[in-house]
Design a protein around this motif. Structure first.
Motif, PDB file in Angstrom:
ATOM      1  N   VAL A  17      -1.064  12.195  -5.651  1.00 15.73           N
ATOM      2  CA  VAL A  17      -0.892  11.230  -6.740  1.00 15.73           C
ATOM      3  C   VAL A  17      -0.280   9.934  -6.214  1.00 15.73           C
ATOM      4  CG1 VAL A  17       0.373  10.730  -8.873  1.00 15.73           C
ATOM      5  CG2 VAL A  17      -0.762  12.926  -8.589  1.00 15.73           C
ATOM      6  N   CYS A  18       0.696  10.049  -5.318  1.00  9.74           N
ATOM      7  CA  CYS A  18       1.334   8.849  -4.758  1.00  9.74           C
ATOM      8  C   CYS A  18       0.367   8.062  -3.879  1.00  9.74           C
ATOM      9  CB  CYS A  18       2.570   9.248  -3.962  1.00  9.74           C
ATOM     10  SG  CYS A  18       3.892   9.879  -5.013  1.00  9.74           S
ATOM     11  N   ASP A  19      -0.469   8.783  -3.119  1.00 11.23           N
ATOM     12  CA  ASP A  19      -1.480   8.095  -2.301  1.00 11.23           C
ATOM     13  C   ASP A  19      -2.442   7.317  -3.184  1.00 11.23           C
ATOM     14  OD1 ASP A  19      -0.333   9.122  -0.025  1.00 11.23           O
ATOM     15  OD2 ASP A  19      -1.786  10.760   0.209  1.00 11.23           O
ATOM     16  N   PHE A  20      -2.867   7.952  -4.281  1.00 17.94           N
ATOM     17  CA  PHE A  20      -3.768   7.275  -5.213  1.00 17.94           C
ATOM     18  C   PHE A  20      -3.077   6.056  -5.822  1.00 17.94           C
ATOM     19  CE2 PHE A  20      -5.271   6.462  -9.514  1.00 17.94           C
ATOM     20  CZ  PHE A  20      -6.645   6.335  -9.323  1.00 17.94           C
ATOM     21  N   THR A  21      -1.811   6.222  -6.233  1.00 21.39           N
ATOM     22  CA  THR A  21      -1.069   5.124  -6.851  1.00 21.39           C
ATOM     23  C   THR A  21      -0.964   3.939  -5.904  1.00 21.39           C
ATOM     24  OG1 THR A  21       0.227   6.685  -8.178  1.00 21.39           O
ATOM     25  CG2 THR A  21       1.135   4.465  -7.900  1.00 21.39           C
ATOM     26  N   TYR A  22      -0.687   4.205  -4.638  1.00 18.30           N
ATOM     27  CA  TYR A  22      -0.562   3.139  -3.651  1.00 18.30           C
ATOM     28  C   TYR A  22      -1.883   2.379  -3.501  1.00 18.30           C
ATOM     29  CZ  TYR A  22      -0.219   0.801   0.862  1.00 18.30           C
ATOM     30  OH  TYR A  22      -0.249  -0.137   1.861  1.00 18.30           O
ATOM     31  N   GLY A  33       3.769  -3.845   0.256  1.00 22.36           N
ATOM     32  CA  GLY A  33       5.163  -3.462   0.065  1.00 22.36           C
ATOM     33  C   GLY A  33       5.474  -3.131  -1.387  1.00 22.36           C
ATOM     34  N   GLU A  34       4.954  -3.952  -2.322  1.00 18.21           N
ATOM     35  CA  GLU A  34       5.178  -3.692  -3.746  1.00 18.21           C
ATOM     36  C   GLU A  34       4.508  -2.391  -4.171  1.00 18.21           C
ATOM     37  OE1 GLU A  34       3.476  -7.317  -5.107  1.00 18.21           O
ATOM     38  OE2 GLU A  34       5.413  -8.254  -5.527  1.00 18.21           O
ATOM     39  N   SER A  39       4.805   3.211  -5.828  1.00 15.83           N
ATOM     40  CA  SER A  39       4.396   4.610  -5.660  1.00 15.83           C
ATOM     41  C   SER A  39       5.609   5.516  -5.446  1.00 15.83           C
ATOM     42  CB  SER A  39       3.405   4.753  -4.502  1.00 15.83           C
ATOM     43  OG  SER A  39       4.001   4.416  -3.271  1.00 15.83           O
ATOM     44  N   VAL A  40       6.669   4.995  -4.820  1.00 17.78           N
ATOM     45  CA  VAL A  40       7.911   5.773  -4.675  1.00 17.78           C
ATOM     46  C   VAL A  40       8.532   6.031  -6.052  1.00 17.78           C
ATOM     47  CG1 VAL A  40      10.277   5.716  -3.796  1.00 17.78           C
ATOM     48  CG2 VAL A  40       8.390   5.011  -2.325  1.00 17.78           C
TER      49      VAL A  40
END
Length: 500
Positions: A17-22, A33-34, A39-40
């Motif tokens: 999910v975080c990879d997708f969000t990034y 960077g944003e 994603s964090v």
């Protein structure tokens, strides 16, 4: 909505999910960077849901939705886990230092790595967490600083208006991706960089929206191919109506029937897509756009107070002393069959008059007996740029007033300019439920025909700004009647608040 996932409470899904969000954030316009920091924040949120929202080892599902506009990205996480109060989980630096107690640190991180964090308690409908991040458009910001160029463009435009050209022939065609650059140039040559929709100065953004069919549009050209006009409408996702997006005619080619020809073609296109209404939102700091709408048969049905903030319009150098209000103008393309409506008694007269203005045939019904669902079904939309929120009631439940009150309280913590509330007029429970919510100090906004799910809604508004109605300029006679009606109710509520 860009994407929606139903996710199991399994820690293995956090990284994907975080990879997708990034990747999604970068594609939407965030810097790397944003996007990483955002994603964090999302990682922290879904980790908390997975670890703490559901008791024991139970495997449940929750939803995550991804939205983006030109100016921001937003992620909404919805879950039906255990109730909790975020105010009881405030991070205490000293406790963390002395007792290794990091309770609330996750919320602090989410707020730090996003531009807006909201928690909405929806009662039996569960809880919503909303994370939003603004997209910084540095190129546009730099362009807006070029005051010398701006003055040069304004002088050139003034000269263009004084040397208006009559043309005998021009063509009107549907927009194609290859028209994107000409559309950008047309807005620049007409407005300089003062137009309030920045994406119109970015041909790639226009090309993307045309390819994605996010808007229906036409472009007017002279025989030699020069672009002289552009008109677009944006179909709504949940109804067969479309909102006027942008409309412009090059100053020196005005009064040649270009706008009328584009409007006629747009209506043809709208009919071919089986749309039933066009909506034009017109600012009320001057009557120009309302006059144009009125000329083409639009009817003012609502006035939305304090809709826009921090917006400057070319030709209005003085600072407007309050948030800008909007007139909502509707143009029926095809008349729907006669329908039954259930109206709050307080507003029945003004709403029925609005239906007459629109030429719509309705039958006013008594509520009678009705059944409430166990759970309400309510949608929430937040516009971060204007500090406003929209609550859409899809179904009344036994928990309706409690859920609505909690939502309003949660939204008020963000110091909004306005909260809008849409009530369905085909639902026989609306008149009685309206009486239940009078204590929340909403006032009239107007009628929204065919607005959600191809049905009519009553829009109410709760306004948190001081409003001077004398500088709200409404063009049509019936629009002035709506303004007077809203002003009277606004002043009554203001006096009552001062007494308490």
């Amino acid at each position: 909505m860009d994407a929606k996932f139903e996710i199991a409470t399994d820690e293995q899904i956090i990284n994907p999910v975080c990879d997708f969000t990034y990747s999604w954030g970068v594609n939407c316009g965030l810097s790397k960077g944003e996007a990483l920091r955002f994603s964090v924040a999302v990682s922290e949120l879904i980790t908390d849901v997975i670890l703490f929202a559901f008791p024991g080892d139970s495997k449940e599902n929750f939803e995550i939705e991804f939205y983006h506009t030109f100016s921001n990205v937003e992620i909404v996480v919805s879950e039906m886990g255990e109730p909790f109060d975020p105010d009881r989980h405030t991070y205490d630096f000293q406790k963390a230092l002395d007792e290794d107690d990091f309770d609330g640190a996750g919320f602090l991180l989410m707020r730090s790595f996003s531009d807006d964090f909201s928690f909405i308690n929806k009662g039996k409908e569960g809880k919503e967490f909303r994370l939003a991040k603004n997209i910084q458009i540095h190129d546009i910001d730099e362009l807006l600083q070029q005051s010398a160029d701006q003055r040069e463009v304004e002088l050139r435009n003034k000269g263009d208006q004084n040397s208006r050209v009559n043309i005998e022939e021009f063509t009107i065609n549907r927009i194609k991706p290859t028209d994107a650059e000409d559309i950008s140039k047309l807005f620049y040559r007409t407005y300089g960089y003062s137009y309030n929709k920045e994406d119109l100065y970015l041909p790639k953004k226009i090309e993307e929206s045309v390819l994605a069919k996010d808007k229906l549009g036409v472009i007017a050209r002279k025989k030699d191919g020069e672009a002289i006009g552009f008109f677009s409408v944006i179909p709504k996702d949940n109804s067969d109506i479309a909102e006027v997006g942008e409309a412009v005619v090059s100053p020196k080619y005005r009064r040649n029937g270009v706008m009328s020809s584009m409007m006629d073609r747009i209506i043809e296109i709208a009919k071919s897509h089986e749309l039933t209404m066009l909506l034009g939102e017109a600012v009320t700091l001057h009557p120009v756009s309302q006059k144009v709408n009125n000329k083409f048969g639009y009817k003012t049905t609502a006035i939305q107070l304090a809709s826009m903030v921090n917006v400057k319009y070319k030709g209005f150098d003085e600072e407007y002393p309050q948030p800008i209000s909007m007139a909502l103008d509707f143009l029926p393309i095809s008349q729907p069959p006669k329908k039954a409506v259930y109206l709050p008694e307080k507003y029945s007269e003004i709403i029925l008059e609005t239906y007459i203005e629109l030429g719509m045939d309705v039958e006013l019904k008594e509520s009678g007996a009705y059944h409430l669902a166990d759970k309400s079904d309510i949608d929430l939309e937040i516009d971060y740029s204007s500090s406003s929120s929209l609550i859409i009631v899809k179904r009344y439940g036994k928990d309706f007033f409690t859920v609505l009150s909690d939502m309003v309280s949660s939204l008020e913590e963000k110091s909004p300019k306005t909260i809008l509330l849409d009530l369905p007029l085909k639902n026989r429970a609306t008149p009685e439920q309206f009486l239940n919510i009078t204590s929340l100090n909403f006032i009239y906004c107007g009628l929204l025909p065919q607005f959600h799910f191809d049905t009519d809604f009553l829009r109410l508004q709760k306004v948190y700004s001081a409003i001077d109605f004398s500088i709200i300029d409404i063009y049509s006679e019936f629009g002035q009647k709506i303004k007077s009606f809203i002003a009277d109710e606004y002043h009554i509520h203001s006096e009552e608040r001062q007494k308490t």
